[in-house]
Each structure stands twice: as C-alpha cells, then as structure tokens.
Design an enzyme around this catalytic site. Structure first.
Site, PDB file in Angstrom:
ATOM      1  N   ASN A 281       0.843  -1.191   0.000  1.00 53.96           N
ATOM      2  CA  ASN A 281       0.000   0.000   0.000  1.00 53.96           C
ATOM      3  C   ASN A 281       0.884   1.249   0.000  1.00 53.96           C
ATOM      4  OD1 ASN A 281      -2.240  -1.876   0.731  1.00 53.96           O
ATOM      5  ND2 ASN A 281      -1.200  -1.872   2.705  1.00 53.96           N
ATOM      6  N   GLU A 314       8.711  -4.611  -0.847  1.00 51.50           N
ATOM      7  CA  GLU A 314       7.540  -3.731  -0.783  1.00 51.50           C
ATOM      8  C   GLU A 314       7.891  -2.291  -1.155  1.00 51.50           C
ATOM      9  OE1 GLU A 314       4.796  -5.279  -0.561  1.00 51.50           O
ATOM     10  OE2 GLU A 314       5.812  -7.147  -0.059  1.00 51.50           O
ATOM     11  N   HIS A 317       8.012  -1.744  -4.813  1.00 54.95           N
ATOM     12  CA  HIS A 317       6.681  -1.605  -5.406  1.00 54.95           C
ATOM     13  C   HIS A 317       6.215  -0.157  -5.460  1.00 54.95           C
ATOM     14  CE1 HIS A 317       5.097  -5.507  -6.349  1.00 54.95           C
ATOM     15  NE2 HIS A 317       5.281  -6.005  -5.146  1.00 54.95           N
TER      16      HIS A 317
END
Length: 874
Positions: A281, A314, A317
């Site tokens: 996220n 992460e 990303h």
C-alpha cells in the site's frame, strides 16, 4: 480465451469488467469503525467524469449495505440514486432519476459493513498484551479485489484516482493511512477525527487504513521522506533493523530508478494477523510481524535476510506497481517479479556478505521444480474475472519471473537493463501498462530483440534443457567444439495435456573454465560453440549461473566439470548439482551421478549448495522403505558428519555470516534424516542447558537444534516448546517453536499439534503447521487422515488464498502408492475455490515422487552401499 481490446483496453462489454462510461478521478472517503461491535459505517464522495449519456452507474461493492446514494452533476441539481446490490457479481448499480449526460459529477454513497475475520477487505486482527488483555485492530488487505468490501468503488487497477481518507477513531486508538495526517480534531461524542492528505493517482487495491492501539517509532528522515515503524505496544526494541533496511532501500531505489519516492511519507505497519508476507500500500505498507519486527541479537542471518527481503520488495513496489501499475490482472506477475528482482539487487547492496544472488539459486530451483511439471502455467496468461488472477501469486510469478528478468539483465548488462526500466517508468508514471511496454522500452535502450526473447519465456510454461554435446572429431571439426541444443525439460512424459512450451529464445552465457566468455541466443537449431584452448572439456554453459534453464552435459564433459568443481563459482557449482538432481528425480540419470558430485564437495562451505544435498537426502529418506531407511541415515552421517566436525558447533571469530547457516543445515540433517545419536545428544545437551539458564543458543543454530531435539524428543520437550511458542520474546522465536512442534514423531504429540492448528494457532500460520505435519515421515499418514476428517472445518477457518499451502506436504507421502491414490481421489473430489492449479501441481509432484520411490526399491540399496564404500575409503 483471448481478450478483445478496444483502444488498448479490455473490452468494457466483458461481463467481468465495469463499463468505461463513468470513470473516477478522486475519492473522499470517511469511515467510522466500531472495533467492539466489529462493524463500520462510512460515506464516500467520488468525483467522476461521465463520458457519454448513461442510464445507470455501475461500480463494485461486496458485503456492504447501502443506506443512501445521490449524485451532484456539474452545474445541475442533486439527484437521488436508486441503489441495487448484486452480491453474485459484487456490483452496485446506481440508477438516477433521469439519464446522466456527459461531464463531471460527484457520486455520494452512505454504507455500512462488518469487520470480518477472513484477513481480507476491512478486517479485524487481535493481540493479547502482557496482562492477558485482548485488543482489536481494524486493518485492510485489498489486493486483488477486496477494496469493494470496505467501500463502494471502481475496483479495477486501471481506474486510478486520488484518495482522501478520513477516519473517526475511538478514544485512545491510533490511525494510519496512505497519506500523511493533515488534521486531527476531537469529536463531541468522544474520540477523534483524523484526516489524511491526498495520495497520488493510484489503484483501489493500494488503499490502506489501520485503526487500533498501536504506536509508531519516532520518524527517521531519509532524503526528506519520514519513515516510521508502527507496531503493537511493547515492541519498540524490535524496530531498529527495519528502519535501517527501509532507509537503505529508499535511497537505493531512488538512485536506481532515477525518480524520487512517489509518496509523502512511509509507514511500515506490523499486523498480528496477516495472510501474506506484506502488502505494498502506497505510503502505508502492512506486514506480518515476523517479517518486520526483529532483534538482530536474537535472530538468525536467514531471519534477518527475510526481513530485509520483504521490506526491500515492498518499497520497490512504490515505483514498480504503485507509481506505474498493470492495466489488468494478467500483468500482476510483472509487478511481483520485478519487485523480487529489485529486492535481490537491493539486499545484495545492503549486505553483500550475505551473497544474496547465491542464495536466490535455491529459490529459483524451487520455481524450476514446479515449472518442470506439465501442470505448470505461462508466467502471463489471459485473465478474465479477477479471481482468476489469484493463481498468479505463486512461485512462478515471484521466483521464475525474477529469474527470467535476472537472466535478461545479465545478458544485456546491468546499465542497459536499468536504462530501459527508467525509460519505462518515466514514460508511464501515474499510468497503467501492459507487459510489452517494458520490453519495448528496454529494447529501445539496448538495441537487442528483448520482446522476442521475453515473449518466449513469458507466454509459455516450462523451460528448456540445454544439452551440451561434443562434435564428432574430424579434420574440419576437431574435438575442441561443443554443440548446444535445446528441448523442453520435464520430469516425466505428459499424461494428457501439458502446459510446457516447445522452443525458447535462450540467452546463453558460456565461458571457458579458465577464461574466455561468449554470449549467444540459442534458438530451435543446434549451435556449435568453441571457447578456449581446452575446447569442450573446459566449457561452462550458464556461466555465472543466472540462466533460467537446466544444462545437461555429455558424460565426458560432465566428468571434467565434476573433477574441477573448485574452478566453478558458487552458482555454477550449485547449478551443476541442481541440474543433475533434477534429471535424477526424473529418472533420466542414475542417483549415483548426484551422489558423486555431493561427495566431491569436500571443503565447500556454501550453505546453499549443501542445502541441495540435504534436500535430496530428505527425499531419499521419505521415498525408501523402512528396511532401506537405515542405509540412508548411514550415508547421511558418512557424508555430513565430517563436514560438521570440521566446522564445529560454535561460530568462530572471522568466519563469514553464511558459515553458521551451513552449520545449522548440517545439524538439522544429521539430527533428522541422519538420526545421528551424537548430534541428537549434543542438541539435547545444549537445549537442556538453556532450560537451566546456563547458556543461550546461537540464533543461527536454534531452529536446527530444535529440529534435532523434536526428532528424538518426548513429552517434556514438547511442553517446553509449547510454552516458548505461547510466550515468545520475538516474532521469530514464536515461529521457530511453533514449526518445531510439527517435528515430533510421537503419534500423540503430533495429534496435539494438529489440534492446536485447528484452534489456537493464528489462521495465517495454521496451514503451514499442517503442511509440516503431513511432511513428517512418521506423523504424515495419520495427519492426512485428520485432514480428511476435519476438511470442512479447515476450509472454513483458513484464509482461502493460503489454504493450498496446507496440502504441499502430501508430496512427501510417496512410499505407499495406495495412500497416494487416496490423497489424489480426496483432493480431486474437494476442489478449492482459489489456488486449484497449485493443488494440481502438488498432485503431479506426488505422482513423480511415487514413481521415484518405486524406482528406488531396487536401486537405492546398491547405490547407497557404493557411496558408503567410497566415503569410507576416501
């Protein structure tokens, strides 16, 4: 099925896609969670553009109730919207009083939902504090299509929009979301209203919000970005390593991509209940506790490596996936494969002494073990309904995808590859892409036929076996030339359809064993290759070990390399053993070919190479009958005990960090497969000394010592393990002792562990405990019986997206063909809603292992006897 496209988009008439007649640009989302009641209410205002006159607006919603909806058209009067929820299609249809014409508008919806316990959507997690009080956290996990369970939205990756999130938070709780906190005000009825800043345009699956009794570290500034670790109270001492790894990753990726970090802050949030490893996220990354919170003084190198890997993955990303996003779910593999590649580059830079590219060899080999099955799949395949993309979150996406990208990067050269990626990100920032967009960008910067190469690896399953044979000796072609050719690799002939491809464009890097290097693209036709004065005898194909293919040398060439293992680098040695073992399991070579290589390792101290050996011995142990098992144990002791004796049980000053990893592998293998009485006794002595407070186990050796103790332990050991699991000092200690419980061979203790997995163990961990129990040579068959007995209960309890992992252990139940038939019949009669392809691959692997076990009945004894004789006389 082939998707029809309209102006580069998936056909909006497809049943699984929303129409493009109305598209969002901004969401103002306001949520009020009630953690005690496990419910939430909310309202969302969506700024949209209506592209043509419409009589209805269609968006996504699931497991929500709608209290009201209205529309404010640009320049017109507010209209009430009639709302109709279709639970089957997870769609919300809004019908205005009159048709809507082109132009801007704002859709407003009031809604309510339940904080579920399924680890997806807006769900609840829980933890118990030191006083025994249980606390609840409300958190999110939206990938792939679960944002619709938290708020009505256009829940497709190419419907990017800006998100503004506001949370009404109960007194004493904290709140986190993608953007920075920009407003915090008390509410008249108690609690606070927290508003977060706008995000960049992004997909719905990247939205996140977390509410609970959590605390954050003081922020650390990294080139202007504030970085924090968010955690449950009492774990602040476990955050320093994560902050260091995150700071390094931010700087590394800003430099590598040549683009600033695309969010205003970065929170890394540890969630007690979390189905995946982590979720990218934007600005609010969520993690399992065990892959974020760690004490370096109490963690093994592998545990620290895992934390650094996941954090780096992460954060990568944030650029590759969040800033630039796939257009539809068929492209999710590229997000994950590229983030895996970048994680490896980043961690190798962060801790070069860990030799991360060498340890990736094991991960790539695991992917190839799956990719050699006829039930494999192409890395990218057409995806219709989004649930079809769930099968992409597997070893083929992450490890094969990263392996193929690494092969391309090594073939082109690091600079040309990076320049192409930078061109791609710059051209498509804030947008959506197809896979070919990346290949085209790299092709433009490198001048190489990148799309031709990559299409052959991405759109068909499997990989080639590159054979290296000597030319016939003639005046024109002396025996200093080898001929390269390719054929599809598989472990067995197909029994029906096969997803394995036929021909690949193979980027080959080869070298003379003492020098000269060559690069070529191998196509369908054989190609001659000559390097160096030694000719074929001195040639290494897949030089430096980055190719995603297996190599099989003609016998003379294989013998030459086996005699000169010290002239190969670590990955080259790893590949030689791995490729040999693969053809042995496929019964295309004699097991002695592999054992001879293992015996030649001598003073090789690479833990990843020895991991191949101990993994092979473990399969031998599970595949042979009880009469032959002692011979496997004897061979294991003869092969490994001298290496452990040379290295010892203590970490010596000046030794590299990977040496302790090898010591642990040897202890575990000797204590389990080897059933070595000396190793088991030494493990018990050390463990008992820690019970008495006389010593502390080295973190690198702890899991191995626990495995050796469990393999020969009784009720007292079990109770002590269980107590450590229930009262851990770190998340890593909790997982060590939990998984060690599955190593006890006593039937009653194995039954207790299964009962724990059904009840007490967190649902995110339960399938892995059961997998280990099934793989336990002694406890496996009765555990399988319990799985069948409690199947419906397990399916209801365990999150659907990780349930297939539970069945992975059945590949070890290969000694009894009748048991294998029972497993196959039961599993086929109970298909899973998600991950059925993974289950099919598990069943094919079981069949291969059964065939291997059958073949060993006549050959294992003589092969192992000969190996023992060689080891005793060497």
């Amino acid at each position: 099925m082939t998707e029809t496209t309209v102006t580069g988009r998936v056909d909006p008439s497809a049943r699984h896609r929303l129409p493009y007649t109305v598209e969002p640009s901004r969401y103002a989302l306001h949520l009020t969670p009630d953690l005690d009641a496990a419910t939430f209410t909310g309202e969302v205002h969506i700024e949209v553009h209506v592209h043509e006159t419409v009589e209805e607006i269609v968006l996504h919603a699931a497991e929500l109730t709608v209290a009201g909806a209205w529309l404010d058209p640009g320049g017109g009067d507010r209209q009430a919207l009639a709302a109709r929820l279709d639970e089957d299609s997870e769609r919300l249809v809004l019908t205005p009083e009159a048709p809507l014409t082109r132009g801007p508008a704002v859709i407003s919806i009031e809604f309510a939902g339940v904080l579920n316990d399924k680890l997806h959507g807006f769900y609840r997690s829980a933890f118990t504090d030191d006083d025994g009080i249980t606390h609840t956290i409300a958190t999110t996990q939206f990938e792939a299509t679960d944002a619709r369970r938290a708020f009505p939205c256009f829940d497709e990756p190419d419907r990017k929009a800006v998100f503004s999130v506001t949370l009404d938070v109960p007194e004493g709780l904290a709140a986190y979301s993608n953007g920075p906190e920009v407003h915090d005000a008390p509410l008249a009825q108690g609690g606070r209203r927290v508003r977060f800043g706008d995000t960049i345009p992004m997909s719905t699956y990247l939205v996140a919000f977390v509410v609970g009794p959590l605390v954050a570290t003081d922020p650390v500034e990294v080139r202007g970005t504030r970085v924090r670790i968010v955690h449950v109270p009492g774990k602040a001492g476990l955050t320093a390593f994560a902050l260091e790894a995150a700071g390094h990753a931010l700087e590394f990726f800003e430099d590598w991509f040549g683009i600033d970090y695309p969010a205003e802050k970065l929170d890394l949030v540890a969630i007690p209940d979390f189905a995946f490893g982590a979720m990218e996220n934007l600005g609010c990354v969520t993690f399992r506790e065990a892959v974020l919170l760690v004490d370096p003084a109490q963690a093994s190198r592998l545990e620290l490596e895992r934390v650094a890997d996941v954090i780096s993955h992460e954060i990568a990303h944030m650029w590759f996936g969040d800033l630039v996003t796939m257009r539809w779910w068929n492209g999710i593999w590229l997000n994950e494969a590229f983030a895996t590649l970048m994680e490896l580059l980043c961690v190798d830079h962060f801790r070069p002494e860990w030799q991360r590219w060498v340890s990736f060899g094991i991960e790539r080999d695991t992917a190839m073990a799956t990719d050699g099955l006829h039930t494999t799949r192409p890395v990218e395949y057409p995806v219709g309904p989004p649930e079809e993309a769930q099968g992409m979150f597997d070893v083929l996406t992450y490890q094969k995808g990263a392996g193929v990208l690494r092969m391309l990067e090594r073939y082109l050269g690091a600079d040309r590859f990076r320049d192409g990626v930078r061109r791609y990100l710059e051209a498509h920032r804030f947008g959506n892409t197809e896979t070919a967009d990346l290949w085209d960008a790299i092709e433009e910067t490198s001048g190489e036929p990148v799309r031709q190469i990559m299409d052959s690896w991405i759109f068909q399953g499997g990989f080639p076996l590159v054979t290296v044979g000597g030319s016939e000796e003639t005046d024109q072609s002396p025996d200093t030339t080898v001929v390269l050719s390719q054929r599809p690799f598989s472990y067995a002939d197909a029994d029906g359809a096969s997803a394995i491809g036929s021909v690949w464009t193979v980027p080959i890097i080869a070298r003379a064993i003492d020098g000269e290097e060559a690069r070529l693209l191998l196509g369908p036709e054989p190609q001659p290759l000559r390097l160096g004065d030694e000719g074929g005898d001195g040639i290494v194909v897949n030089a430096r070990g980055s190719g995603y293919y297996r190599v099989r040398y003609a016998p003379r060439l294989h013998r030459t390399l086996a005699a000169r293992l010290d002239a190969l680098d670590q990955l080259e040695r790893f590949n030689l053993l791995g490729d040999t073992w693969a053809v042995v399991v496929g019964q295309q070579a004699d097991p002695a070919d592999f054992l001879l290589l293992a015996e030649a390792l001598g003073h090789d101290d690479d833990p990843d190479i020895w991991a191949l050996v101990t993994g092979a011995l473990s399969l031998f142990d599970r595949a042979v009958d009880d009469n032959t098992r002692e011979m496997v144990s004897s061979y294991t002791r003869a092969l490994l005990a001298p290496v452990l004796a040379r290295l010892g049980w203590e970490v010596r000053p000046g030794e590299g960090p990977r040496t302790a990893t090898l010591q642990a592998q040897l202890i575990a293998a000797l204590g389990t497969v080897g059933r070595d009485p000396d190793v088991r006794a030494a493990a018990h002595r050390r463990y008992d000394a820690t019970r008495r407070g006389e010593m502390t186990l080295d973190p690198d050796l702890t899991s191995a010592i626990l495995a050796a103790v469990a393999a020969s332990g009784g009720i007292d050991d079990y109770e002590d393990f269980l107590d450590h699991y229930r009262r851990p000092t770190t998340p890593q200690e909790e997982m060590r002792y939990l998984y060690a419980l599955a190593g006890f061979t006593d039937p009653a203790l194995a039954a207790r562990t299964f009962a724990l997995a059904r009840t007490e163990v967190r649902t995110q961990n339960a399938p892995f405990v059961i997998q280990l129990l099934i793989a336990n040579r002694d406890a496996g068959p009765p555990t399988w019986g319990r799985v069948k007995e409690h199947w419906d209960e397990l399916v209801a309890r365990i999150p659907a997206n990780i349930l297939p992992r539970m069945l992975g252990g059945v590949t070890s139940l290969c000694r009894d063909p009748r048991l294998a038939d029972d497993i196959r019949a039961f599993v086929q009669a109970h298909p899973l809603a998600i991950g059925q392809r993974t289950v099919d691959q598990t069943l094919e692997r079981l069949a291969i292992n059964v065939s291997f076990s059958t073949a060993l009945r006549d050959t294992a004894g003589p092969v192992l006897s000969a190996g023992l004789l060689r080891l005793e006389t060497s």
